[in-house]
Design an enzyme around this catalytic site. Structure first.
Site, PDB file in Angstrom:
ATOM      1  N   ASP A 237       0.810  -1.206   0.000  1.00  0.00           N
ATOM      2  CA  ASP A 237       0.000   0.000   0.000  1.00  0.00           C
ATOM      3  C   ASP A 237       0.854   1.270   0.000  1.00  0.00           C
ATOM      4  OD1 ASP A 237      -2.664   1.333   0.634  1.00  0.00           O
ATOM      5  OD2 ASP A 237      -1.445   2.007   2.334  1.00  0.00           O
ATOM      6  N   GLU A 306       1.240  -0.236  -4.977  1.00  0.00           N
ATOM      7  CA  GLU A 306       0.283   0.822  -5.275  1.00  0.00           C
ATOM      8  C   GLU A 306       0.979   2.169  -5.134  1.00  0.00           C
ATOM      9  OE1 GLU A 306      -3.862   2.582  -3.391  1.00  0.00           O
ATOM     10  OE2 GLU A 306      -1.989   2.585  -2.259  1.00  0.00           O
TER      11      GLU A 306
END
Ligand SMILES: [Ca+2]
Ligand SMILES: [Ca+2]
Ligand SMILES: [Ca+2]
Ligand SMILES: [Ca+2]
Length: 1199
Positions: A237, A306
């Site tokens: 993330d 990401e």
């Protein structure tokens, strides 16, 4: 290329005569990262499960791990082989699980570690890999590491980013100006430790300190723990936030107007995002994963990252472009999420795909994301009619496909009120909730038509189940033989199993078949698949680009008239598509035709543009011209008043002639108070005295004609000066002139008269100014000294046509239409809507609004067509050489084509191409930015029109300043080499840089009114006088120049460069023009290929008729040896840049070894002389032997 030709010829035959036809065909050849078989993840479909909303097993309203276990058969049924789960770790849930308090345990909402073990076991038994979300940038402030760090427990003191800070008047004074993503300072004072800690996100999410080796180790331990546990990989993330600048330097302002000081976008995040150490950490994690795999002999543990960032900063998350260090197996491709929007057309779609493939280093595996838990659902973003086609496209494109749960059945956004919502940022403000909330795409999965859509047994669900579930649910769609989204999706996943031969050969090409139909051709191993998609809402019958053999329908969208297994026979390559139809075809002969696809051991990406010209000898003068833009004020002063003039231009005609210039564009020379440098005209039919007289102009025309040089003048139709007599008369309401301008009474707001609407001028502030005398507002899209003419008044139309005729009669060769998009405005005078990115601008900034009432209106386009007809009529009636019209439109590229024409009527002979000015601007631009810029033009400009290329003009910094003076020759070569018209701004031929002008010396009205922004916005720098020689004032004037002559004139001037045999910018430029004379206008068939060769080298390759030319351009600052595409062995250098080690007219033998290449292009595999690295700068090569090549033969011999 041969396969394309029959169709192209057909188009030419029915279309028109003497027109170049150019389909846009982007070809990408892809290479497998590993040389052997495809690894499990490379062709996988990763199914994203949002655990909270997938399946609730215990009826508490929250989805959980046991629920996922229950539904694994659904994944199996679809053919899914990998899934990734949004966070399930222990968390106070301040940020929906992205604030983790224990990396080693499961949050009780979702179950226990035992549940996870069970899930892994069942999934693996079904052949499904499981990937977990890894949240590395920060922990929860409840994490024990943080509590220990607060207490300075030994070993944990520096686990987080702590810094001294001060309290003054009860306020914390942070260590620097950094701002958190959630607004306000990124620093929070902690009284217990009496220091501040960093949090790039919420206060409850302190950033880990990656400069502490213990943290690095602790996080690597987390990775190893989960790999030991049996996890197959990690979705990482927000990775671009990992590291921050070591020196804690203040970040500079973004200068995005009207952003509050506490707003994240107030700063330019050069010290807190995408830091070099961040990339290194990703590479280290990859090593941890790879080492683990090797040591334990497991299947590959995969890492996906990401990072919402620029495309240039995205790609290094994959690793270095040469593969010497690797990062993520793939980093999410958000192009379909961010750059494709409702109402997209074929060009937008093509652009979106090509942009990604252009930047992706060819050794890495691509990936395609349609949606996720942070973005609206596909069906709601684009419309339900696109569900099948978009699933087809992402399934069809090479590489990994990512599906967010629910997209396989075409779920739309759910209905959630602010009160029911959970998105922590959105529920803070209920008025913006409907726009901002991410709850809509997170409503529970719709399994069947029972209570709560089968998500649970009927207890209240954490988010409401969408009301649409009765119609849209898995059970209703999963019926054998039914035309449903789900069944289409399933067929796609079956089809993808045939793509596993990618390891041997894989290519994708993208062809725009018509305005609304696109074809993707995928050749993998020995298979050929074709996807044909009608983006439009009407029936279309098109011929598709094909090789040979019959085609069989593999899958079609649920409404299509084609059914799976239908055959399209070899002799009928026409396909009939209904609105939004999408069909995937399989070429039944490709297996036996396998020999055409040779194993490719060397690959690069490239785009091919193919052109056909018929009767090219009939090309008109302007189609092969170099247009030289003269800024008269700064070109040459003949009378010592310090201002360039017409007689100055006359003096320099010989220079133009000697250089090889055949056409000039003169910036505005009409009578004007010169408030906006001549773009505020008081008399359209007379010359301003500073430039000379009408007689001087006529003399210029005569002498230019004698020299074979065309003269194009500026035409400034949108507005006049406020001192124009028409305006004076209109103010006085004189008969016949009342409505010459756009007048308006204004709007009555509670008894006070206000501006008629919210329209904004180009230079900021209202586009309306009150006129006391007339007691009305008038419109000005530019300065208030430039009132807009009223084109709805036939008298104005006639007056302006009269101006065009007047100059045609005098003998000009054409017009450049200034500010073409703004002629008409919407007669309803409605407010313009806020632009999508309006928050980035001040409320009075021009960019704040969507100009759908003041720019590019249909009436404006039609008026441009009328003027073209007027000019063409003049040419025909008087039987003279063609007069041309050039349009200036800084419009979105998708509108640019309309200024060329609409297929039935013609507009400008060409519409200025500003891409090199507007898109290759970043100071860190690289070769891919340049190749992409070229591709983008070809994607958007329709067939049948002539292209044009320019590097700069009087409104933009000079090319030498923007690109670096060492790149001057390279960029001049690029625009000279590309097919179409070349436009040069005066001074670019000698590599002039921006001059030095202070605010006091400046003249640009938008800049001089505010000296604090002068350096940023002034256009005076690119307007300083031409540098003729090293004498006083550079030979421009004997008086005092109106703008100072650049101090660089002593070194950079024409006289110093115009020396026979000298290697100089000017001589390179002259050689280029000579090259064009011999080159541009001769071809019946012309093919252009654009290649990025490694990081810094580009190749442009043209294969017209029986010749071959190549341009190699090294934009970097080190020597490069490159393999490049070629057909011959021996070449002659035609032009070499100033610093090149190659010399003009020297023969080069590049033949070392060869390999077969796609479509029989041969590429030089390896060119490396021992111990010698040759600097290939900019070399324009011509094959030694230009013997007639029989193209048919070449194709046949190798086919
Ligand atoms: Ca539950
Ligand atoms: Ca960080
Ligand atoms: Ca003068
Ligand atoms: Ca206007």
């Amino acid at each position: 290329m041969k396969r394309l030709m029959p169709i192209l010829v057909a188009i030419v035959a029915v279309n028109c005569y003497n027109v170049k036809v150019r389909p846009n065909d982007g070809l990408y050849i892809l290479k497998n990262e590993s040389s052997g078989e495809l690894d499990w993840w490379q062709n996988a479909v990763f199914y994203q499960i949002y655990p909270r909303s997938f399946m609730d097993s215990d009826n508490d309203g929250i989805g959980d791990l046991q629920g996922i276990i229950k539904r694994l058969d659904h994944l199996k049924d679809m053919g899914i082989t990998a899934t990734w789960l949004s966070p399930i770790f222990k968390s106070p849930q301040v940020d929906q699980g992205y604030d983790i308090s224990d990396y080693y345990d499961i949050d009780p909402d979702y179950g226990t570690l035992k549940d996870l073990s069970q899930l892994l076991e069942k999934a693996h038994a079904l052949g499904i890999k499981v990937v977990l979300d890894f949240v590395p940038n920060h922990t929860s402030d409840k994490h024990e590491w943080f509590l220990m760090s607060v207490n300075k427990t030994k070993g944990y003191e520096d686990f987080y980013v702590w810094h001294d800070c001060y309290i003054q008047d009860n306020k914390t004074i942070p260590p620097n100006n950094w701002i958190s993503n959630f607004k306000d300072s990124a620093w929070e004072y902690h009284p217990q430790r009496n220091q501040c800690y960093l949090h790039q996100f919420a206060i409850q999410q302190p950033d880990l300190n990656y400069r502490n080796p213990d943290v690095v180790k602790a996080m690597k331990d987390v990775l190893r723990f989960w790999m030991d546990y049996g996890i197959d990989g990690f979705r990482c993330d927000a990775v671009n936030f990992l590291f921050e600048d070591k020196a804690f330097s203040d970040e500079p302002r973004s200068y995005i107007p009207n952003v509050a000081e506490n707003d994240y976008s107030y700063l330019n995040h050069i010290y807190t995002l995408d830091q070099p150490e961040t990339y290194d950490m990703i590479y280290q994690w990859r090593e941890v994963l790879d080492d683990y795999t090797k040591q334990n002999k497991t299947d590959t543990k995969v890492m996906m990252t990401e990072a919402y960032t620029t495309i240039e900063n995205t790609m290094p998350y994959y690793g270095l472009s040469d593969g010497s260090r690797k990062g993520a197996h793939f980093t999410f491709n958000f192009n379909f999420v961010r750059n494709l929007t409702k109402g997209f057309d074929v060009r937008d779609l093509t652009n979106c795909i090509e942009r990604w493939l252009t930047y992706l280093p060819s050794i890495y595996t691509s990936n395609w994301v349609l949606g996720n838990h942070d973005n609206r659902r596909v069906a709601s973003r684009f419309g339900t009619q696109y569900i099948d086609a978009l699933n087809m496209i992402t399934a069809f494109l090479p590489g990994v496909m990512i599906t967010y749960n629910g997209e396989e059945i075409g779920m739309e956004d759910g209905e959630v009120t602010c009160k029911e919502g959970h998105d922590p940022q959105a529920i803070k403000n209920c008025t913006t909730f409907p726009n901002d909330s991410r709850d809509f795409e997170r409503t529970p999965f719709q399994w069947d038509n029972s209570t709560n859509a089968g998500f649970n047994k009927g207890n209240a669900t954490w988010l409401p189940v969408s009301k649409k579930y009765k119609e849209v649910n898995l059970a209703a769609e999963n019926v054998l033989g039914l035309n449903s989204y789900y069944n289409v999706y399933k067929k796609l996943l079956q089809m993808r199993k045939n793509f596993t031969e990618t390891a041997n050969f894989d290519s994708i090409s993208i062809v725009q078949l018509s305005k609304n139909v696109v074809q993707l051709v995928r050749k993998t191993g020995t298979h050929e698949y074709d996807l044909v998609f009608n983006v439009g809402d009407k029936n279309e019958s098109v011929q598709f680009v094909n090789t040979w053999g019959d085609y069989q329908v593999v899958v079609s969208n649920s409404n299509s008239s084609y059914k799976t297994k239908d055959i399209i026979k070899n002799n009928n390559k026409t396909i009939h598509l209904g609105p939004y139809d999408s069909v995937i075809l399989y070429n039944t002969l490709t297996v036996s035709g396998a020999s055409q696809f040779l194993k490719v051991s060397y690959t690069m990406t490239g785009n091919i543009v193919l052109m056909i010209m018929l009767n090219s000898s009939d090309l008109s003068w302007w189609e092969t011209a170099v247009f030289y833009q003269i800024y008269p004020r700064s070109f040459k002063d003949s009378n010592g008043d310090g201002i360039g003039d017409l007689n100055g231009i006359i003096e320099k005609l010989d220079y133009l002639n000697e250089t090889g210039i055949t056409a000039t564009l003169l910036s505005s020379i009409f009578k004007s108070p010169q408030f906006d440098q001549g773009y505020d005209v008081t008399d359209f039919k007379d010359i301003d005295p500073v430039y000379g007289t009408l007689d001087d102009f006529k003399e210029l025309l005569t002498k230019a004609k004698d020299s074979g040089i065309k003269i194009i003048i500026d035409f400034v139709p949108n507005h006049t000066s406020n001192q124009h007599e028409w305006f004076q008369k209109s103010v006085a309401r004189e008969a016949g002139y009342e409505d010459f301008y756009v007048w308006h009474d204004g709007k009555d707001v509670n008894g006070t008269i206000d501006v008629p609407n919210n329209w904004i001028s180009h230079f900021g502030g209202s586009a309306w100014t009150w006129n006391e005398q007339r007691n009305q507002y008038y419109l000005h899209q530019y300065f208030s000294q430039q009132p807009d003419l009223n084109y709805s008044n036939p008298a104005v139309l006639e007056a302006m046509q009269d101006v065009l005729k007047y100059w045609l009669d005098i003998g000009v060769d054409g017009f450049r239409i200034n500010s073409a998009p703004h002629l008409f405005e919407d007669p309803d005078f409605g407010d313009e809507p806020l632009a999508k990115r309006h928050t980035e601008y001040n409320i009075s900034d021009y960019n704040c609004l969507d100009h759908n009432s003041t720019a590019d209106l249909d009436d404006t386009i039609h008026l441009i067509y009328q003027w073209r007809e007027l000019i063409d009529n003049y040419t025909a009636t008087n039987n003279v050489e063609e007069r041309v019209m050039i349009t200036e439109a800084y419009s979105p590229l998708r509108k640019q084509g309309l200024y060329y024409g609409n297929g039935y009527r013609k507009g400008g002979h060409f519409s200025s191409n500003f891409l090199f000015v507007t898109t290759v601007t970043n100071p860190t631009f690289n070769i891919k930015d340049v190749t992409y810029c070229i591709d983008e033009w070809f994607i958007y400009i329709p067939e049948g029109y002539i292209d044009n290329w320019l590097l700069g003009n009087h409104d933009n910094h000079r090319a030498a300043t923007r690109f670096g003076k060492e790149n001057v020759d390279g960029f001049n070569m690029v625009i000279a080499f590309l097919p179409g018209i070349m436009v040069t701004y005066n001074g670019e031929e000698i590599g002039m840089e921006d001059g030095e002008v202070t605010c006091e010396q400046g003249f640009d009205p938008q800049a001089t009114r505010n000296c604090s922004i002068f350096a940023e916005v002034s256009r005076d720098f690119e307007r300083t006088p031409f540098q003729w020689d090293d004498s006083t004032n550079a030979g421009f004037t004997t008086g005092t120049p109106w703008l100072p002559v650049s101090s660089k004139a002593k070194q950079v001037n024409l006289a110093a460069q115009n020396v026979e045999g000298l290697s100089s910018h000017y001589n390179v430029y002259k050689d280029l023009l000579a090259f064009r004379t011999n080159f541009q206008n001769k071809f019946v068939v012309d093919v252009l290929d654009t290649y990025s060769l490694f990081d810094n080298v580009m190749q442009l390759h043209r294969r017209p008729d029986d010749a071959e030319y190549t341009l190699l351009f090294n934009m970097g600052n080190s020597s490069e040896s490159v393999d490049y595409h070629k057909l011959n062995d021996s070449y002659e250098v035609l032009v070499a840049s100033v610093d090149s080690s190659y010399k003009k007219r020297v023969a080069v033998n590049f033949a070392v070894s060869r390999s077969e290449f796609f479509y029989k292009l041969q590429t030089l595999r390896e060119y490396r002389t021992p111990n010698d690295r040759i600097l290939i700068n900019y070399v324009l090569c011509d094959p030694f032997s230009t013997k007639k090549r029989d193209m048919e033969n070449i194709f046949h011999n190798h086919g």
